[in-house]
Design an enzyme around this catalytic site. Structure first.
Site, mmCIF file in Angstrom:
data_model
loop_
_atom_site.group_PDB
_atom_site.id
_atom_site.type_symbol
_atom_site.label_atom_id
_atom_site.label_comp_id
_atom_site.label_asym_id
_atom_site.label_seq_id
_atom_site.Cartn_x
_atom_site.Cartn_y
_atom_site.Cartn_z
ATOM 1 C CB THR A 1 -1.237 8.303 7.583
ATOM 2 O OG1 THR A 1 -0.960 7.886 6.243
ATOM 3 C CG2 THR A 1 -1.642 7.106 8.421
ATOM 4 N NE ARG B 1 -1.361 4.896 -5.902
ATOM 5 C CZ ARG B 1 -0.970 3.639 -6.151
ATOM 6 N NH1 ARG B 1 -0.105 3.053 -5.335
ATOM 7 N NH2 ARG B 1 -1.409 2.986 -7.188
HETATM 8 C C1 26V Z 1 -4.076 -3.776 -1.776
HETATM 9 C C2 26V Z 1 -3.667 -4.425 -2.887
HETATM 10 C C3 26V Z 1 -4.632 -5.267 -3.571
HETATM 11 C C4 26V Z 1 -3.956 -6.284 -4.429
HETATM 12 C C5 26V Z 1 -2.912 -5.665 -5.300
HETATM 13 C C6 26V Z 1 -1.847 -4.971 -4.516
HETATM 14 C C7 26V Z 1 -2.359 -4.259 -3.348
HETATM 15 C C8 26V Z 1 -1.496 -3.431 -2.660
HETATM 16 C C9 26V Z 1 -1.921 -2.778 -1.548
HETATM 17 C C10 26V Z 1 -3.202 -2.955 -1.114
HETATM 18 C C11 26V Z 1 -3.593 -2.303 0.141
HETATM 19 C C12 26V Z 1 -4.372 -1.100 -0.016
HETATM 20 C C13 26V Z 1 -4.824 -0.731 1.309
HETATM 21 C C14 26V Z 1 -4.242 0.551 1.813
HETATM 22 O O1 26V Z 1 -3.187 1.022 1.448
HETATM 23 N N1 26V Z 1 -4.989 1.103 2.703
HETATM 24 C C15 26V Z 1 -4.644 2.351 3.330
HETATM 25 O O2 26V Z 1 -4.031 2.036 4.560
HETATM 26 C C16 26V Z 1 -3.660 3.204 5.255
HETATM 27 C C17 26V Z 1 -2.914 2.763 6.484
HETATM 28 O O3 26V Z 1 -3.763 2.060 7.330
HETATM 29 C C18 26V Z 1 -4.884 4.028 5.581
HETATM 30 O O4 26V Z 1 -4.472 5.197 6.219
HETATM 31 C C19 26V Z 1 -5.640 4.376 4.309
HETATM 32 O O5 26V Z 1 -6.839 5.016 4.621
HETATM 33 C C20 26V Z 1 -5.936 3.113 3.532
HETATM 34 O O6 26V Z 1 -6.496 3.424 2.272
#
Ligand code: 26V
Length: 827
Positions: A671, A564
């Site tokens: 990952t 991303r």
């Molecule tokens: C957060 C939000 C905030 C509200 C709007 C929609 C939305 C959708 C997804 C997220 C989560 C973001 C967190 C995320 O993807 N973290 C990633 O998780 C991976 C698996 O643990 C990790 O390898 C990445 O470092 C981390 O950025």
């Protein structure tokens, strides 16, 4: 007849004759499906028809094992793991299923009899892109690993009609287009109309007296139906098959007949449109909270449906819900399903009549929660007024949980006001909001981070005060990736070479990859390893040539950053280094430069202005550099649009250098870093996320770490670091920033990057200026190393050999043993 024997009789089905798996049988079955399920002759069949027929034949084989796994879990009353995730970023399923069943060569041969190429057939399957990035892809790897390691796992999520948007780049700018993965139907899913639940929103809560006790009754103002769609998830060698259950929203009353009969044909459909909107589209932002009501509706919708389903299944086998936690573990994948904590309390107390204290114990013993980000802007909170309007009873329950947690926390201790307000489920400072992280934390018996560093930072930052009150609750579970998809399927050439070198044992026990280590010293082996890397680079070069008409030379270092687009991931640092390198090659063309290809790919959230500017800049820089004859053969830059799982499967095996350069302390794990290294790429990265564990497992000679560490970043920020001071000391950096600012790469709009560049000069929040020099030096160290091919290649081999700990099988074993107490390793 006792109830036990009737149960046994009703569930013990005749085992079907095992199917034959030779090419003749499979070819015959494919033609049968073509004829009787699709209605086409071999002659008339188009390649899409072959895809469907092949899928149906493979699916039949999975279904046999699926029934067996499900019945076994049911009969043995094994503890089940329910993985609640708003996202499952699965990608394509056909190749995964064929490969896990061990049928790749047989199916290839069967299709070849009709002059059909399996590779081309597989390419037609759309990606199931029901996720944004890391978090969703992790959920998909975990589902595959649970099936492989024999954990009875149920994924629960949302069946979005439109998954993650398709990205196009038009005149340099990202354009988002709708994604339509269900356009041709989805042969992998089974609609389960019998498994549907009513989900309420709004309305009123009243208290009624029953047997001298008060009971709350919620009368929702609106109801929608959650209908289940099941997809089988097949593990390695097809041994165990789990279920991914995705919920789709439907109107309870599809047409308002009164309105319809009164001639209001459009108005009669409005209800159903509103209901079905809940599961229409995946929110494409992963970095900041959308804050929309529809998102909260999605979260509650899938949480409530999943919990109702879990309770119904439990009560089909057990008398009551007091032993729920012995039979089910529910993992909350981030805070997106955190409302489940309040919803389970409501179901236990209001619907099933359990006492509050008993219900709270069941709830806490059942749930556990994984945190995936520390970024303050991504931590979910909801305005109280919205929460209260949509979920009035759950809001009351949250207030009650809050009161009791605060009582528990203060028992016997003096807590200051600061601590109390920090652990409260209600944020009083920003217009009263519900904090979903706090809710997930207090409702769970275990809370985990996804890498060692991230877990420590959780204790120090977001959950600082809760950690003091519950000091044993936070633990670490470092992420992993499935070697089936990310090595065996994505890189069959390397997989075969490994098998020739160390035998086939690693396919069932990935820790045996370590046996490859001594082969790093074997020049003959390295030569074969490099030949495969070269083929993979050629495959990527071919794709780039076809899609972008840019020629890449496989002799150059393929230096790749795909993920991303986010400021903390620092694609901008990489672009600045690219511009600096370009300027250096131009001014010192006689030096012995190492040829490089810089590859970028990734999507920006549609409303994330800076991320979109970074994509634009990558494209602008690529256009100027690629058309400059003075650097021809030495530097190429490409931005490949529409990064997704299928593109990743081609990119990962083709990398020489993997860019993992986030501002330290901000990438929870990563990952992609693991996928690249497993495929023999050398990592250039900061001491962040799981790079820390990669350093431990690879040894410091085999990974290229640079830059500020997490505590140094925090200190510099606290000291009010500014970029300009550093830029003044760094002529290469200054020149790169000045060129971009002056419009060298954007002559049509010279000011396009003024804001982006000024943000580095001023605040440099992401430490781009601060880390530039260390990054540049480390890149040049890689340039030198590239010329010592024996050394580079040995490091590449060692990367593959030493990555087995990063298998998601290991992650799942740890969850099963330490948190879920389920599955073969959990008992
Ligand atoms: C957060 C939000 C905030 C509200 C709007 C929609 C939305 C959708 C997804 C997220 C989560 C973001 C967190 C995320 O993807 N973290 C990633 O998780 C991976 C698996 O643990 C990790 O390898 C990445 O470092 C981390 O950025």
């Amino acid at each position: 007849m006792t109830s036990a024997s009737s149960l046994a009789r009703s569930t013990t089905v005749e085992k079907p004759e095992p199917r034959l798996n030779d090419a003749d049988t499979i070819a015959t079955e494919i033609v049968e499906k073509l004829t009787y399920s699709i209605g086409k002759t071999v002659k008339a069949a188009r390649i899409h028809d072959w895809l469907e027929a092949t899928t149906l034949v493979v699916r039949d084989r999975i279904i046999d094992n699926w029934f067996e796994s499900t019945i076994k879990t049911y009969e043995r009353q094994d503890k089940r793991v329910c993985y609640l995730s708003m996202e499952f970023l699965i990608g394509r399923l056909l190749r995964d299923a064929i490969s896990n069943l061990g049928l790749t060569e047989t199916v290839r041969e069967a299709l070849a009899r009709y002059d059909v190429d399996l590779n081309l057939v597989e390419l037609l399957e759309p990606d199931a892109a029901l996720g944004n990035g890391g978090l969703g892809r992790l959920a998909a790897c975990f589902m595959e690993s649970m099936a492989t390691t024999g954990v009875p796992g149920f994924g629960y999520g949302i069946r979005y009609v439109h998954g993650f948007f398709r990205q196009e780049v038009v005149d340099g700018a990202q354009v988002e287009l709708p994604e339509t993965w269900l356009k041709h139907g989805n042969p992998w899913e089974f609609e389960r109309r019998e498994s549907s639940y009513e989900i309420g929103f709004g309305g009123k809560v009243s208290a009624i007296e029953e047997n001298g006790k008060l009971r709350s009754v919620w009368r929702p103002g609106e109801r929608v139906l959650a209908v289940a769609y099941d997809t089988p998830v097949v593990g390695w060698r097809g041994q165990h098959v789990n279920t991914l259950r995705l919920w789709s929203a439907q109107s309870l009353d599809p047409i308002l007949l009164d309105a319809f009969n009164a001639g209001d044909h459009i108005g009669a459909l409005l209800e159903s449109n509103k209901a079905e909107a809940i599961t229409r589209v995946l929110y494409p932002a992963d970095s900041h909270q959308a804050g929309q009501e529809l998102r909260l509706r999605q979260e509650y919708f899938f949480s409530s449906a999943s919990l109702q389903d879990i309770i119904r299944r439990h009560l089909a086998q057990h008398d009551d819900l007091t032993n729920l936690a012995d039979k089910v573990a529910i993992q909350l994948n981030d805070t997106h399903p955190a409302v489940s904590v309040a919803e389970l309390m409501r179901l236990l107390v209001d619907v099933h009549g359990m006492e509050w204290d008993a219900a709270w114990k069941v709830t806490r013993d059942t749930f556990s929660y994984t945190n995936h980000t520390l970024l303050p802007e991504a931590l979910e909170t909801w305005p109280i007024h919205l929460f209260e309007r949509l979920l009035p009873r759950q809001m009351q329950i949250i207030y009650q949980i809050n009161a009791e947690v605060l009582r528990e926390a203060t028992a016997g201790k003096q807590l200051d006001d600061g601590t109390i307000s920090a652990i409260s489920l209600i944020d009083e400072n920003n217009g009263r909001r519900v904090r979903m992280g706090q809710l997930a934390f207090v409702g769970s018996h275990a809370v985990n981070g996804v890498s060692a560093l991230h877990t420590e930072l959780m204790k120090e930052t977001v959950f600082h005060d809760l950690h003091k009150v519950f000091p044993t609750r936070i633990e670490n579970k470092t992420n992993g990736v499935t070697p089936r998809r990310w090595l065996f399927q994505a890189n069959p050439g390397l997989t075969q070479l490994i098998e020739e070198a160390i035998g086939p044992g690693f396919k069932d026990d990935i820790t045996q990859l370590a046996k490859l280590d001594p082969h790093a010293e074997d020049a003959g082996f390295r030569e074969k390893f490099v030949a495969i890397k070269r083929q993979n680079k050629q495959r990527l070069a071919h794709l780039v040539e076809e899609r972008l008409a840019i020629h890449l030379d496989p002799n150059a270092i393929f230096d790749i950053q795909v993920k991303r687009i986010h400021e903390y991931k620092r694609q901008l640092l990489n672009i600045l280094e690219t511009v600096a390198l370009y300027e250096q090659i131009r001014s010192l063309p006689h030096l012995d430069w190492t040829p490089r290809v810089k590859v970028f790919a990734g999507k920006a959230a549609p409303s994330y202005v800076q991320a979109k500017e970074i994509i634009h800049l990558a494209g602008d820089v690529a256009r100027v550099i690629n058309s400059d004859p003075t650097v021809r053969g030495l530097l190429k830059v490409v931005f490949i649009p529409n990064y997704n799982v299928s593109l990743a499967e081609i990119i990962m095996p083709a990398a020489d250098v993997s860019e993992q350069i986030s501002t330290a302390g901000l990438e929870a794990s990563g990952t992609g870093n693991m996928k690249f290294a497993l495929n023999g790429a050398l990592t250039i990265g900061t001491l962040d996320g799981a790079n820390v564990e990669m350093l431990e497992h690879l040894g410091e000679e085999n990974i290229f770490i640079f830059g500020l560490k997490a505590d140094e970043v925090a200190r510099k920020r606290a000291e009010g670091h500014r970029g300009q001071g550093v830029i003044d000391q760094q002529p290469m950096l200054r020149s790169a920033i000045d060129s971009i600012s002056a419009g060298v790469f954007s002559q049509d709009d010279p000011n396009r990057y003024a804001n982006l560049m000024n943000s580095i000069r001023d605040r440099d929040w992401w430490m781009i200026a601060a880390d530039f020099r260390a990054y540049w030096d480390t890149q040049r160290q890689l340039d030198v190393l590239w010329k010592d091919r024996a050394k580079w290649d040995a490091i590449a081999v060692r990367n593959t050999a030493r990555m087995s700990w990063f298998s998601s099988d290991r992650s799942i074993d740890e969850y099963a043993h330490d948190i879920w107490h389920a599955g073969p390793k959990g008992r």
